[in-house]
Write a protein that holds these residues in place. Sequence first.
Motif, short mmCIF file in Angstrom:
data_model
loop_
_atom_site.label_atom_id
_atom_site.label_comp_id
_atom_site.label_asym_id
_atom_site.label_seq_id
_atom_site.Cartn_x
_atom_site.Cartn_y
_atom_site.Cartn_z
N LEU A 1 0.81 -1.21 0.00
CA LEU A 1 0.00 0.00 0.00
C LEU A 1 0.84 1.27 0.00
CD1 LEU A 1 -2.87 -1.04 2.44
CD2 LEU A 1 -2.79 -1.20 -0.05
N ARG A 2 2.16 1.12 0.00
CA ARG A 2 3.04 2.30 -0.06
C ARG A 2 3.18 2.78 -1.50
NH1 ARG A 2 8.16 -0.31 2.35
NH2 ARG A 2 7.30 -1.88 0.97
N GLY A 3 2.77 1.97 -2.46
CA GLY A 3 2.88 2.35 -3.87
C GLY A 3 1.69 3.16 -4.33
N GLN A 4 1.38 3.05 -5.60
CA GLN A 4 0.31 3.84 -6.22
C GLN A 4 -1.03 3.10 -6.10
OE1 GLN A 4 1.49 6.74 -6.78
NE2 GLN A 4 3.58 6.03 -6.61
N VAL A 5 -1.40 2.75 -4.87
CA VAL A 5 -2.63 2.02 -4.57
C VAL A 5 -3.53 2.93 -3.73
CG1 VAL A 5 -3.59 -0.02 -3.42
CG2 VAL A 5 -1.38 -0.18 -4.59
N PHE A 6 -4.75 3.14 -4.21
CA PHE A 6 -5.63 4.10 -3.56
C PHE A 6 -7.01 3.52 -3.28
CE2 PHE A 6 -2.65 6.66 -6.05
CZ PHE A 6 -2.15 7.49 -5.06
N ALA A 7 -7.63 4.08 -2.26
CA ALA A 7 -9.05 3.83 -1.99
C ALA A 7 -9.86 4.80 -2.83
CB ALA A 7 -9.35 4.05 -0.51
N LEU A 8 -11.01 4.35 -3.30
CA LEU A 8 -12.00 5.23 -3.91
C LEU A 8 -12.94 5.62 -2.78
CD1 LEU A 8 -11.10 3.43 -6.41
CD2 LEU A 8 -13.31 4.00 -7.32
N GLU A 9 -13.09 6.90 -2.57
CA GLU A 9 -13.94 7.40 -1.49
C GLU A 9 -15.13 8.13 -2.09
OE1 GLU A 9 -13.34 11.20 1.08
OE2 GLU A 9 -12.19 9.58 2.01
N ILE A 10 -16.31 7.76 -1.66
CA ILE A 10 -17.54 8.45 -2.04
C ILE A 10 -18.28 8.77 -0.75
CG2 ILE A 10 -19.76 8.28 -3.23
CD1 ILE A 10 -18.45 6.41 -5.25
N ASP A 11 -18.71 10.00 -0.63
CA ASP A 11 -19.43 10.45 0.57
C ASP A 11 -18.64 10.16 1.84
OD1 ASP A 11 -21.52 11.31 -1.10
OD2 ASP A 11 -22.48 9.34 -1.02
N GLY A 12 -17.33 10.32 1.77
CA GLY A 12 -16.48 10.17 2.94
C GLY A 12 -16.14 8.76 3.34
N ARG A 13 -16.54 7.76 2.53
CA ARG A 13 -16.29 6.35 2.88
C ARG A 13 -15.64 5.61 1.72
NH1 ARG A 13 -18.71 3.75 7.10
NH2 ARG A 13 -19.17 1.94 5.84
N ALA A 14 -14.69 4.77 2.04
CA ALA A 14 -14.04 3.93 1.02
C ALA A 14 -15.07 2.95 0.47
CB ALA A 14 -12.87 3.17 1.63
N CYS A 15 -15.08 2.81 -0.87
CA CYS A 15 -16.05 1.91 -1.50
C CYS A 15 -15.45 1.15 -2.67
CB CYS A 15 -17.27 2.69 -1.95
SG CYS A 15 -16.89 3.95 -3.16
N GLY A 16 -14.13 1.20 -2.81
CA GLY A 16 -13.46 0.50 -3.89
C GLY A 16 -11.99 0.85 -3.85
N GLY A 17 -11.27 0.34 -4.85
CA GLY A 17 -9.84 0.60 -4.89
C GLY A 17 -9.30 0.54 -6.30
N ILE A 18 -8.11 1.13 -6.48
CA ILE A 18 -7.41 1.09 -7.75
C ILE A 18 -5.92 1.14 -7.47
CG2 ILE A 18 -7.46 3.61 -8.08
CD1 ILE A 18 -7.93 2.99 -11.12
N GLY A 19 -5.16 0.44 -8.28
CA GLY A 19 -3.71 0.47 -8.09
C GLY A 19 -3.00 -0.28 -9.19
N VAL A 20 -1.68 -0.17 -9.18
CA VAL A 20 -0.84 -0.89 -10.13
C VAL A 20 0.24 -1.64 -9.38
CG1 VAL A 20 -1.22 0.74 -12.02
CG2 VAL A 20 0.74 1.05 -10.53
N THR A 21 0.71 -2.68 -10.03
CA THR A 21 1.90 -3.40 -9.59
C THR A 21 2.92 -3.21 -10.71
OG1 THR A 21 0.55 -5.02 -8.42
CG2 THR A 21 2.84 -5.63 -8.90
N GLN A 22 3.99 -2.49 -10.39
CA GLN A 22 4.99 -2.19 -11.40
C GLN A 22 5.95 -3.35 -11.57
OE1 GLN A 22 7.16 1.45 -10.73
NE2 GLN A 22 8.00 1.47 -12.80
N GLY A 23 6.35 -3.58 -12.82
CA GLY A 23 7.35 -4.60 -13.11
C GLY A 23 8.71 -4.21 -12.57
N LYS A 24 9.61 -5.15 -12.54
CA LYS A 24 10.96 -4.91 -12.04
C LYS A 24 11.97 -5.20 -13.15
CE LYS A 24 9.82 -6.11 -7.27
NZ LYS A 24 9.31 -4.81 -7.02
N ASP A 25 13.18 -4.71 -12.95
CA ASP A 25 14.30 -4.95 -13.85
C ASP A 25 13.92 -4.63 -15.29
OD1 ASP A 25 15.83 -5.76 -11.64
OD2 ASP A 25 15.00 -7.78 -11.77
N GLU A 26 14.02 -5.60 -16.20
CA GLU A 26 13.74 -5.33 -17.62
C GLU A 26 12.26 -5.01 -17.87
OE1 GLU A 26 13.22 -9.73 -17.05
OE2 GLU A 26 14.75 -8.30 -16.46
N ARG A 27 11.39 -5.24 -16.89
CA ARG A 27 9.96 -4.93 -17.03
C ARG A 27 9.55 -3.69 -16.24
NH1 ARG A 27 6.74 -9.22 -19.28
NH2 ARG A 27 8.11 -10.96 -19.78
N ARG A 28 10.52 -2.89 -15.86
CA ARG A 28 10.25 -1.73 -14.99
C ARG A 28 9.42 -0.64 -15.67
NH1 ARG A 28 15.45 -1.74 -16.47
NH2 ARG A 28 16.36 0.11 -17.45
#
Length: 178
Positions: free
Chosen positions: A60-87
């Motif tokens: 959760l330290r990366g680019q992973v976020f909660a979607l908040e509607i009306d002050g409450r989390a109701c979903g999420g979005i994020g990426v998992t970045q590749g490493k080395d040659e897939r960075r």
Amino acid sequence: MREPLLGGRVRLRPWQAGDLDALLEHANDAAVSRGLSTRFPYPYTRADGEAFLAGQVLDLRGQVFALEIDGRACGGIGVTQGKDERRFSASLGYWLGQRYWGQGIMTTVVGAYVPWVMDTLALARLSAQVMAGNPASARVLLKNGFAEEGTERQSVFKDGQLHDMRCFALIRTWMQST
């Protein structure tokens, strides 16, 4: 990535320990789980939510976020970045509580998040996989410029059966410095 979307109704923000009850409310839904990986189980228990919010499921330290509607989390979005040659590539994932389906919310969220994350991480490729039985998620990607690249047949075992995965990607021209 914290600017409001959809006229201020939706915000993307980091997940917080106080999101546990809202997470359980929206995640403990067979219809939501059906289209996601086994990292997102059903039933979705308090222990599952605590593990997620502790960063034991995704970093959760990366680019992973909660979607908040009306002050409450109701979903999420994020990426998992590749490493080395897939960075310069990453894999996108997202989900939304069923109460908010069919309102264009995820299409708007993906439309704002994708260019931002590609710029932030200097990505040339962003991929996403969608279970074949989840056409709504495929439409979100197509509406946001992703191209369907093919199908991984019988590649995921979930709920006692094998499922096909539709593969999508968004490619940006990338110039290597000389």
